[in-house]
Scaffold this motif. Sequence first.
Motif, mmCIF file in Angstrom:
data_model
loop_
_atom_site.group_PDB
_atom_site.id
_atom_site.type_symbol
_atom_site.label_atom_id
_atom_site.label_comp_id
_atom_site.label_asym_id
_atom_site.label_seq_id
_atom_site.Cartn_x
_atom_site.Cartn_y
_atom_site.Cartn_z
ATOM 1 N N ARG A 116 0.833 -1.206 0.000
ATOM 2 C CA ARG A 116 0.000 0.000 0.000
ATOM 3 C C ARG A 116 0.870 1.260 0.000
ATOM 4 N NH1 ARG A 116 -1.763 3.789 3.598
ATOM 5 N NH2 ARG A 116 -3.866 4.625 3.216
ATOM 6 N N GLN A 117 1.734 1.379 0.982
ATOM 7 C CA GLN A 117 2.549 2.592 1.080
ATOM 8 C C GLN A 117 3.523 2.707 -0.084
ATOM 9 O OE1 GLN A 117 1.779 4.859 3.553
ATOM 10 N NE2 GLN A 117 2.989 6.163 2.179
ATOM 11 N N GLN A 118 4.031 1.593 -0.539
ATOM 12 C CA GLN A 118 4.937 1.618 -1.693
ATOM 13 C C GLN A 118 4.241 2.232 -2.907
ATOM 14 O OE1 GLN A 118 6.047 -2.473 -2.245
ATOM 15 N NE2 GLN A 118 7.008 -2.648 -0.212
ATOM 16 N N ALA A 119 3.020 1.820 -3.146
ATOM 17 C CA ALA A 119 2.294 2.315 -4.312
ATOM 18 C C ALA A 119 1.940 3.789 -4.162
ATOM 19 C CB ALA A 119 1.036 1.472 -4.529
ATOM 20 N N PHE A 120 1.506 4.192 -2.966
ATOM 21 C CA PHE A 120 1.155 5.601 -2.769
ATOM 22 C C PHE A 120 2.380 6.506 -2.913
ATOM 23 C CE2 PHE A 120 -3.015 4.341 -1.159
ATOM 24 C CZ PHE A 120 -3.799 5.401 -1.627
ATOM 25 N N ASP A 121 3.509 6.063 -2.403
ATOM 26 C CA ASP A 121 4.740 6.863 -2.544
ATOM 27 C C ASP A 121 5.124 6.991 -4.015
ATOM 28 O OD1 ASP A 121 4.828 7.133 0.174
ATOM 29 O OD2 ASP A 121 6.377 5.602 0.489
ATOM 30 N N ASP A 122 5.040 5.892 -4.732
ATOM 31 C CA ASP A 122 5.392 5.926 -6.148
ATOM 32 C C ASP A 122 4.429 6.817 -6.929
ATOM 33 O OD1 ASP A 122 6.811 4.568 -8.601
ATOM 34 O OD2 ASP A 122 4.660 4.450 -9.001
ATOM 35 N N PHE A 123 3.148 6.717 -6.618
ATOM 36 C CA PHE A 123 2.134 7.496 -7.334
ATOM 37 C C PHE A 123 2.399 8.991 -7.174
ATOM 38 C CE2 PHE A 123 -2.131 9.254 -8.059
ATOM 39 C CZ PHE A 123 -2.554 8.536 -9.166
ATOM 40 N N TYR A 124 2.683 9.398 -5.941
ATOM 41 C CA TYR A 124 2.928 10.823 -5.711
ATOM 42 C C TYR A 124 4.186 11.289 -6.450
ATOM 43 C CZ TYR A 124 4.005 15.226 -3.484
ATOM 44 O OH TYR A 124 4.311 16.551 -3.279
ATOM 45 N N LEU A 125 5.271 10.532 -6.350
ATOM 46 C CA LEU A 125 6.513 10.932 -7.021
ATOM 47 C C LEU A 125 6.344 10.957 -8.540
ATOM 48 C CD1 LEU A 125 9.125 8.973 -4.883
ATOM 49 C CD2 LEU A 125 8.728 11.449 -4.899
ATOM 50 N N ARG A 126 5.556 10.037 -9.055
ATOM 51 C CA ARG A 126 5.355 9.948 -10.499
ATOM 52 C C ARG A 126 4.545 11.135 -11.031
ATOM 53 N NH1 ARG A 126 4.644 4.966 -13.941
ATOM 54 N NH2 ARG A 126 5.119 3.825 -12.031
ATOM 55 N N TYR A 127 3.569 11.604 -10.236
ATOM 56 C CA TYR A 127 2.618 12.588 -10.756
ATOM 57 C C TYR A 127 2.586 13.895 -9.968
ATOM 58 C CZ TYR A 127 0.722 8.565 -13.302
ATOM 59 O OH TYR A 127 0.556 7.471 -14.117
ATOM 60 N N ARG A 128 3.564 14.158 -9.138
ATOM 61 C CA ARG A 128 3.469 15.305 -8.252
ATOM 62 C C ARG A 128 3.388 16.643 -8.973
ATOM 63 N NH1 ARG A 128 9.494 14.790 -5.557
ATOM 64 N NH2 ARG A 128 10.705 14.842 -7.518
ATOM 65 N N ASP A 129 3.780 16.688 -10.251
ATOM 66 C CA ASP A 129 3.700 17.931 -11.010
ATOM 67 C C ASP A 129 2.391 18.062 -11.786
ATOM 68 O OD1 ASP A 129 6.242 18.751 -10.188
ATOM 69 O OD2 ASP A 129 7.212 17.637 -11.813
ATOM 70 N N ASP A 130 1.512 17.083 -11.658
ATOM 71 C CA ASP A 130 0.227 17.114 -12.343
ATOM 72 C C ASP A 130 -0.873 17.343 -11.303
ATOM 73 O OD1 ASP A 130 -2.293 16.299 -13.553
ATOM 74 O OD2 ASP A 130 -1.092 15.488 -15.194
ATOM 75 N N THR A 131 -1.418 18.552 -11.292
ATOM 76 C CA THR A 131 -2.367 18.944 -10.253
ATOM 77 C C THR A 131 -3.570 18.015 -10.184
ATOM 78 O OG1 THR A 131 -1.715 21.258 -10.489
ATOM 79 C CG2 THR A 131 -3.838 20.822 -9.458
ATOM 80 N N LEU A 132 -4.126 17.673 -11.321
ATOM 81 C CA LEU A 132 -5.334 16.858 -11.320
ATOM 82 C C LEU A 132 -5.072 15.453 -10.802
ATOM 83 C CD1 LEU A 132 -6.897 17.948 -14.727
ATOM 84 C CD2 LEU A 132 -7.539 18.699 -12.434
ATOM 85 N N VAL A 133 -3.889 14.904 -11.076
ATOM 86 C CA VAL A 133 -3.593 13.560 -10.589
ATOM 87 C C VAL A 133 -3.274 13.596 -9.090
ATOM 88 C CG1 VAL A 133 -2.191 11.503 -10.923
ATOM 89 C CG2 VAL A 133 -2.764 12.922 -12.874
ATOM 90 N N VAL A 134 -2.658 14.669 -8.627
ATOM 91 C CA VAL A 134 -2.430 14.790 -7.187
ATOM 92 C C VAL A 134 -3.762 14.863 -6.442
ATOM 93 C CG1 VAL A 134 -1.446 16.246 -5.371
ATOM 94 C CG2 VAL A 134 -0.143 15.791 -7.457
ATOM 95 N N ASP A 135 -4.788 15.467 -7.057
ATOM 96 C CA ASP A 135 -6.130 15.423 -6.464
ATOM 97 C C ASP A 135 -6.577 13.976 -6.244
ATOM 98 O OD1 ASP A 135 -6.455 18.184 -6.424
ATOM 99 O OD2 ASP A 135 -7.525 18.257 -8.328
ATOM 100 N N LYS A 136 -6.278 13.110 -7.188
ATOM 101 C CA LYS A 136 -6.627 11.697 -7.034
ATOM 102 C C LYS A 136 -5.894 11.083 -5.852
ATOM 103 C CE LYS A 136 -7.104 11.011 -12.077
ATOM 104 N NZ LYS A 136 -8.523 10.663 -12.132
ATOM 105 N N TRP A 137 -4.625 11.439 -5.705
ATOM 106 C CA TRP A 137 -3.800 10.909 -4.609
ATOM 107 C C TRP A 137 -4.412 11.273 -3.255
ATOM 108 C CZ3 TRP A 137 -0.510 13.432 -0.968
ATOM 109 C CH2 TRP A 137 0.445 12.605 -0.349
ATOM 110 N N PHE A 138 -4.881 12.504 -3.119
ATOM 111 C CA PHE A 138 -5.554 12.909 -1.880
ATOM 112 C C PHE A 138 -6.865 12.141 -1.702
ATOM 113 C CE2 PHE A 138 -2.862 16.745 -2.159
ATOM 114 C CZ PHE A 138 -2.493 16.894 -0.836
ATOM 115 N N ALA A 139 -7.668 12.077 -2.748
ATOM 116 C CA ALA A 139 -9.000 11.479 -2.634
ATOM 117 C C ALA A 139 -8.949 9.997 -2.300
ATOM 118 C CB ALA A 139 -9.783 11.700 -3.929
ATOM 119 N N LEU A 140 -8.019 9.267 -2.904
ATOM 120 C CA LEU A 140 -7.933 7.831 -2.648
ATOM 121 C C LEU A 140 -7.610 7.533 -1.192
ATOM 122 C CD1 LEU A 140 -6.074 6.695 -5.880
ATOM 123 C CD2 LEU A 140 -8.399 6.059 -5.206
#
Length: 863
Positions: free
Chosen positions: A722-746
Amino acid sequence: MSDARLNPEAPPTPEHVAVLRKDYRPPDWLVPEVALDVVLDPERTVVRATLKVERNGDHDRPLRLAGDDLELLKVSGGEWHMDGTTLVVAIGGDSATVETEVAIAPNANSKLMGLYASGGILCTQCESEGFRRITFHPDRPDVLSRYRVRMSGDKGRYPVLLANGNEVTKGEGEGGTHWAEWEDPFPKPSYLFAMVAGDLQPNRDHFTTASGRKVDLGIWVREKDLPKTAHAMESLKAAMAWDEKQYGREYDLDVFNIVAVDDFNFGAMENKGLNIFNSRYVLADTETATDADIDAVAGVVAHEYFHNWSGNRVTCRDWFQLSLKEGFTVFRDQSFSGDMGSEAVKRIDDVRLLRAAQFPEDSGPLAHPVRPDSYMEITNFYTATVYNKGAELIRMMKTILGPEKFRAGTDLYFQRHDGQAVTCEDFVRAMEDASGIDLKHFRLWYEQAGTPKVTAKLEHDAEARTATLALTQTVPPTPEQPTKMPMPLPLQTALIGANSGAEIGTERLIILDKSEDRITFDGVDEPPLLSINRGFSAPIIVEAERRPGELERLAQSDGDPFARYEAIQELMLRVLIGGANGEAVDPDPVIAAMRDTLTSNALDPAFKGEALVMPSEALIGDRMEKVDPDAIHAAREGLRAAVGRSLARELGEAQRAGAPGSDLSPDAKGMRRLKTVSLALLAAGDPAGTAPLAKAQYDAADNMTDRQGALGILSSLDAAERQQAFDDFYLRYRDDTLVVDKWFALQAVAQRDETLATVRALTEHADFTLANPNRARSLIGAFAGNQWAFHRSGGEGYAFLADMILAIDAINPQVAARLIPPLGRWRRFHEDRASLMRGELERILKAPGLSKDVYEQASKSLA
């Protein structure tokens, strides 16, 4: 609402007085022409307005121009004075030219209404009463004007200058400035005014109308976002062609522009010729947007384009008529989306949304008719009732009239009322006049709140070869409407042979317009099964008396896709509600129906994916006398686990049969949907064993649908992955505002004991802000919709939400007010939770400086 006092414990201030529909009167003054000269600056924009005004009727009342947060610099055209925030101008004759000059501060405008700044772009949002934050004006929808706008500003900062209509001229100014003039030849209300200035790049294309006119199209975004606009452009062209074919509506200007901004209170805005969009509904590619996101882009682009006729060319007389444009246009965009993909799956999705958002609204303290009788703050009535239930009213009219007469009605409506501000009554009258069908009784749907409930019982007389359907309907009491009249309910109904599985005779349209009725079917030679409200032909709750095995048989054989889906869902609900009530339940019928669905060669993957999704915890609660979040959660997770274990083989096969993310065909989307739904059920049956599988799907994903689906499953698991995937997701998309919204919502919707603590910590994250509506909704709104986590005993979730509402209210009252409803449903819960929810609403009402937006919602929630 006869009494403006919404809560006796919180007497209203003058700003908190309700506006009543019965008090409508035509405007005293009309404004045929508006000319604006706007000198743009983020700190201090100067707006010079020239209004040509005409007295409307025989009276001697002065001209009253609304204003809000304006610095008044000059007035000419008559003697004037201020009445609060209203500019009052005394005019002796029947016409005059009134000129004003004001200064406004876009950078300081955190309400995102009027002219405001978003990431260096200056843009406007004027619906419903934002134009008064730009200049003094009547600012009501029944005052239609032709606009000419001159914009000027620093060319380096604002190289692009856009406004409504067609650009007529432009040029260079002094000191590195430039200017442009735009003219809209069609009269429009002030809420449709728009202008944009910024450093933007266009995706340009064109569309040739049915009559051969070439329309230049532009989607304007920041340069880095251009690659994500292709889908929106294709959707726009598809919508233009569809509207010509289905409604005979051709576009009327030389250009059609869309601008995407990051800070926006709504999804998008249909300003004439210049649609301004929340970037969420423009920017999409398979790497950063899910299939659902991509479908939403197409739907919203179509919705705002369709408003060109259903809202712009024909607009609302007053804001009580909001569903005139929104309900009709939602129906149009739903129909468009169904035609572009799977009609059955789209209908399931629309009904799921209606039940999740509108049915609870209808059964709570904020219930109101599709055409409300009163409001304090009009933005509080941009609701699921006005939009989604309003769309169901249009759908019912089409069902009653039939496609040909419905089309004749819409043709007459557009022809008769082009260039006018009209009412819901005018729309219904056009349907009647074109079809010759009396819809007088149907008008109740606009007047009465509440979701009708229908009970159905089918009896078979084998000897007489008949079946008799006994129907009763009730409409529950709602605030200020304790007693209701029976509603006209169009019920698409069929009988299915219990032995043959085939339809007996043809489908019938039954109009239930009284409290009780009995309908006889002839030629019934085998025991019949009742398939009622097919296609969800009426937005109601049906309680049908079912014999043992009847739902299982309908789930196997009903030829109407929605009715088949309903049978499966009803099977699930009976087990889930029984389990939540502590009853001994048998999951085997549900498991058998899901196995049949999974293995059927006759069903497409998209339908399978939707049918296997269990009713939400909120929907289960809506079907219970009192909501018990813990019992509901335990029952739902228990059934999901039983299904996951029993169907592990079939689910595993479906999970492995995904489609590549570059394929956006309906079948491919359905395969991806089924893939993640299957994985979620596997995880419910074997959390530890499925975590590596979910992480593998995450790692191997070539699209956001698969990646987000896997991350959503991992979000609720206690596993290292779980944490591995969330960390990767944020690092992968941290410059994309709309995808970071997904990171918060999930993280906010995770089914974990620690969810509230996680959400609290995320409010301190460097990327979190309450000032951006998307970001606030992605975390705070998502958490408030997480029934089990939000309603954990002790009330900490309630206190957290109240804190956030008060904090947001100081920034953007519209966003804050939309977070009230989860607390307002306190009556549906047992007293231990209800008292805590009431306490937070009372705390909100006592806060100093509370906006009327939040005051209205909180007061009504307690009244």
